[in-house]
Enzyme design. Structure first.
Site, PDB file in Angstrom:
ATOM      1  N   HIS A   1       0.740  -1.160  -0.064  1.00 28.72           N
ATOM      2  CA  HIS A   1      -0.089   0.020  -0.057  1.00 28.72           C
ATOM      3  C   HIS A   1       0.910   1.362  -0.058  1.00 28.72           C
ATOM      4  O   HIS A   1       1.946   1.227   0.457  1.00 28.72           O
ATOM      5  CB  HIS A   1      -1.051   0.009   1.166  1.00 28.72           C
ATOM      6  CG  HIS A   1      -0.248  -0.332   2.355  1.00 28.72           C
ATOM      7  ND1 HIS A   1       0.131  -1.437   3.055  1.00 28.72           N
ATOM      8  CD2 HIS A   1      -0.207   0.626   3.171  1.00 28.72           C
ATOM      9  CE1 HIS A   1       0.597  -1.283   4.227  1.00 28.72           C
ATOM     10  NE2 HIS A   1       0.332  -0.050   4.688  1.00 28.72           N
TER      11      HIS A   1
ATOM     12  N   HIS B   1       1.223   5.243   1.085  1.00 27.41           N
ATOM     13  CA  HIS B   1       0.613   6.140   1.949  1.00 27.41           C
ATOM     14  C   HIS B   1       0.574   7.626   1.319  1.00 27.41           C
ATOM     15  O   HIS B   1       1.844   7.878   0.516  1.00 27.41           O
ATOM     16  CB  HIS B   1       1.174   6.487   3.293  1.00 27.41           C
ATOM     17  CG  HIS B   1       1.164   5.219   4.140  1.00 27.41           C
ATOM     18  ND1 HIS B   1       0.359   5.282   5.216  1.00 27.41           N
ATOM     19  CD2 HIS B   1       1.700   3.928   4.114  1.00 27.41           C
ATOM     20  CE1 HIS B   1       0.410   4.125   5.646  1.00 27.41           C
ATOM     21  NE2 HIS B   1       1.530   3.307   5.308  1.00 27.41           N
TER      22      HIS B   1
END
Length: 129
Positions: free
Chosen positions: A115, A117
């Site tokens: 992922h 950010h």
């Protein structure tokens, strides 16, 4: 609730389903800000900046972290970064933003589903962490 550092230290690297899989499957609610057939972007529940969005691939395909990337992942990795650019514009982050990818326990990774950010809305400091 445990700190991010504690959560990362306690996390066990695995290809098992994660909280992100539940978010993708709409089993857990999230504040989605962008979605297409490949990626999902939603607001972090513990924001570290006025704008803090997580961008994830909808299909993990063994990509639990950046260190697990293979040549076959190049397209989705590029899509994650391009999506970050789109979402930053959508969020009005014209003055700049930061992209972070934590990898492994020492890198602060607590969810083993790659992922990105997207952080913005304030002046970022250097060095990070």
């Amino acid at each position: 609730m445990a700190s991010e550092k504690e959560a990362a230290a306690a996390a066990v690297p695995s290809d098992s389903p994660t909280i992100f899989d539940k978010i993708i499957n709409k089993e857990i609610p999230s504040k989605v800000v962008y979605e297409d057939d490949k990626v999902l972007a939603f607001r972090d529940i513990e924001p570290q900046a006025p704008t803090h969005i997580l961008i994830i691939p909808k299909v993990k395909d063994g990509l639990t972290g950046l260190s697990k990337a293979e040549e076959r992942h190049c397209e989705i990795l590029g899509r994650l970064l391009y999506t970050a650019k789109l979402v930053a514009k959508q969020e009005g982050l014209e003055d700049g933003f930061r992209i972070v990818i934590n990898d492994g326990p020492n890198g602060g990774q607590s969810v083993f589903h790659i992922h990105v950010h997207l952080l913005g809305g304030r002046q970022m400091n250097w060095p990070p962490g």
